[in-house]
Design an enzyme around this catalytic site. Structure first.
Site, short mmCIF file in Angstrom:
data_model
loop_
_atom_site.label_atom_id
_atom_site.label_comp_id
_atom_site.label_asym_id
_atom_site.label_seq_id
_atom_site.Cartn_x
_atom_site.Cartn_y
_atom_site.Cartn_z
N GLU A 32 0.85 -1.18 0.00
CA GLU A 32 0.00 0.00 0.00
C GLU A 32 0.88 1.23 0.00
O GLU A 32 2.11 1.13 0.15
CB GLU A 32 -0.96 -0.01 1.20
N HIS A 88 -4.12 3.41 8.19
CA HIS A 88 -2.88 2.93 8.78
C HIS A 88 -1.94 4.10 9.06
O HIS A 88 -1.83 5.01 8.24
CB HIS A 88 -2.17 1.97 7.83
#
Lengths: 381, 289
Positions: free
Chosen positions: B209, B247
């Protein structure tokens, strides 16, 4: 969590870093009182959480009462990149001959903090890093030992700071690292450190961001947190405790887990739609949280359609279904079409509970996203 | 075969008496994991789900011969718990806890380089070798034993990709969630290295990611060192710069580093196909096998 310049400067000053004399003001009269005490020239600086305030018109220098009034009137209440300015720092103007950069941040690749010094201060340091990386001297810090005094000297000499200022600049750097460590900062920087015409070394700006995960051990800093939301939706997300980012599209997205939610956004884009937001309900969400998430997305006027994508690990499909029913049953008419995809833990139970009069159900991620994108384009027409 | 965990892994659960610790201990036991001990200061002598609890990790290892730990300790104490596990010379520590202060992890990271222990996480779903053992919170029922390795920064995205594989009858040797924090133990490169050495792993899925440069480093490693084919997925193509996407580590910096584009390019240049959708990742793996 970001501190304002004036908050960071108080912390810096308490630790012995020289800063210009200043006062905080929230009205034109307050600014005039402050300049009357501080004298001219004075800098009037918007206290908002955006970089590049100067370029955006958030910093003015006043050399007279008229100029101070004019600056206060233009800056107070102005919209600076989405933030309304309600406070300014009135600061003694510094007659400087040179500007440096001094900062400490976490180098995530190396897994340790890094100290940085440059004689090219006073400009966007990320731009300097891109155009002329050699101009920034760096020194990695062993977190078990902290910044050794020799390292503080080394990085200052490596940056090419002239010998007559090296001692003061390395002392400021050492203090900055101590503050970084003791306050669990994620970044701390002074840009610029000014060399004054009297050969003094002074911190003309101050940036200090705190690791939110460490705020539990810094209640004093937690209290300094000021509303830093760019819009009402982000404020609402903060109150609900969601990880939320607003984008400009019209397909609203709710999911669990950062990677999966990002993927859902990407798929909306891939299938020709435009994502309206990132909203992660997190792990193990209960019905109420699910209902809150729907409330969030419905209250975004840009949203024409919603996709709810859950892959349950610790999140249970039956809880999610209950939350969706609760949220939707209160409406006489569902405000925006909702497509639901449930997979993983208790997904089958969830599918049985889900009131399919209120939502459209799809079995796969790809089908759910495509349907939501179609809904969005139909509603938009 | 598998990597990091198997039938012989003997697990001590740190924080076994807390809500999460208790629930997932039961889940791990149900899956067949050898959970042999718990460690919670002040709770020595108790039992949780039939598992004996000790005051220290050291006592648990001494008494029950544990060689791995799972950390369910709250963030304020997780750094200390990881240190305790590292100093007890375990083979593997899996830290599930989300929200560990970054500076605590910088200190852990330093210690990690001095010991032989592998750390997975923090802020991760854990690791599973289907049919043998799971250490963490992954839902065991979606996994099948097989010949594909999987490493991912995200939990639920892992489940999505695994279900795309399992639906086609493609099973997994081991699946690892390495965690979404800025500073983590096992990196993509560490996991890829282990999969490359595992003779039963015939292909690997890597789900990255936005944020940081771990995927770029992984691409370099793959190009230079791997014979096992790898297929990739990168989440966050539509993420705006400067915004943290859930995150702590998932952020494209203001100056434009850490973008999905940079990661996809790096992987493509290393010969790794990157799917536009999780389904396409499964397609690529099917082609490899």
């Amino acid at each position: 969590m970001r501190l304002h310049e004036y908050q960071a400067k108080e912390i810096f000053a308490d630790a012995g870093i020289p800063v210009p004399e200043s006062q905080l003001a929230d009205s034109v009269e307050g600014v005039l009182d402050a300049v009357a005490e501080i004298g001219y020239p004075a800098a009037i600086k918007a206290q908002v959480h955006v970089g590049g305030r100067g370029k955006a018109g958030g910093i003015e220098i006043a050399t007279s009462e008229d100029e101070a009034r004019e600056a206060a009137e233009s800056i107070l209440g102005m919209d600076l990149k989405g933030y309304t300015v309600d406070k300014v720092l009135v600061e003694q103007g510094v007659d400087f001959v040179d500007e440096y950069y001094v900062g400490v941040t976490m180098d995530r690749g190396a897994g340790k903090p890094v100290a940085m010094v440059s004689t090219k201060g006073g400009v966007d340091i990320e731009q300097v890093a891109e155009d002329d990386p050699e101009a920034i001297a760096q020194e990695h810090i062993d977190p078990a030992f902290g910044l050794h005094p020799y390292q503080a000297r080394k990085v200052v000499y490596d940056a090419g700071v002239p010998a007559e200022y090296a001692r003061d600049v390395s002392s400021i750097l050492s203090t900055l690292y101590d503050l970084y460590e003791s306050n669990d900062a994620s970044d701390i920087e002074i840009n610029p450190v000014m060399i004054t015409s009297d050969d003094d070394v002074i911190a003309a700006d101050a940036v200090m961001n705190i690791d939110e995960d460490a705020l539990f051990r810094h209640p004093d800093l937690a209290e300094m947190e000021e509303d830093s939301y760019q819009n009402d939706l982000e404020r609402k997300a903060g109150e609900y405790g969601f990880d939320y980012v607003r984008l400009s599209g019209n397909t609203g997205i709710i999911g669990n887990g950062a990677g999966l939610v990002m993927t859902t956004l990407d798929l909306v884009d891939y299938y020709g739609g435009t994502p309206a937001n990132f909203l992660d309900i997190g792990g193990g969400a209960k019905a109420e949280r699910v209902a809150n998430a729907l409330d969030m997305v419905f209250s975004d006027e840009n949203v024409d359609s919603v996709v709810f994508n859950i892959f349950g690990g610790i999140t249970r499909g039956d809880e999610v279904a209950k939350g969706i029913n609760e949220a939707l049953e209160q409406f006489d008419e569902i405000p925006k079409p909702v497509v639901v995809r449930l997979a993983g833990t208790n997904a089958e139970e969830g599918m049985e509970i889900l009131n399919t009069d209120l939502v459209q159900v799809e079995a796969t991620l790809a089908d759910a996203v495509q349907r939501a994108v179609e809904n969005a384009s139909e509603v938009a027409q | 075969m598998s990597i990091f965990v198997d039938d012989d892994t003997r697990v001590v659960v740190q924080g076994i008496t807390g809500g999460e610790g208790k629930f997932h201990t039961q889940q791990m036991l149900d899956y067949g994991t050898n959970v042999v001990a718990g460690a919670v200061p002040g709770k020595g002598g108790q039992e949780v789900e039939g598992v004996p609890v000790y005051d220290t990790v050291d006592q648990a290892v001494e008494a029950e011969d544990a060689n791995a730990s799972v950390v369910f300790v709250p963030p304020a104490f997780a750094g200390d718990a990881i240190f305790e596990a590292l100093d007890t010379d375990l083979d593997l520590v899996v830290a599930i806890t989300e929200g560990v202060p970054t500076q605590d992890m910088a200190k852990v990271n330093k210690r990690l380089r001095e010991v032989d222990t592998n750390l997975i996480g923090p802020n991760c779903p854990g690791i599973i070798t289907p049919g043998e053992a799971k250490l963490g919170i992954l839902p065991g029922n979606i996994f099948e034993s097989g010949n594909v390795g999987l490493v991912s920064r995200s939990g639920t995205l892992t489940y999505q990709v695994v279900s795309n594989l399992t639906d086609r009858g493609i099973g997994q040797t081991t699946a690892i969630g390495i965690g979404g924090d800025p500073i983590i133990g096992t990196s993509f490169v560490d996991a890829l290295e282990a999969f490359e050495a595992d003779t039963d792993t015939d292909a690997v899925v890597m789900c990255g990611e936005i944020g940081g440069e771990d995927e770029e480093q992984a691409a370099k490693y793959i190009a230079e060192n791997m014979d096992t084919p790898v297929a990739g997925f990168i989440a966050g193509r539509t993420a705006p710069p400067g915004k943290r996407m859930g995150h702590a580590g998932a952020i494209v910096s203001g100056s434009g580093t850490g973008t999905a584009e940079s990661k996809i390019d790096a992987l493509n240049n290393a010969g790794v196909p990157v799917g536009d959708t999780p389904e396409e990742v499964a397609d690529a793996i099917e082609d490899f096998l």
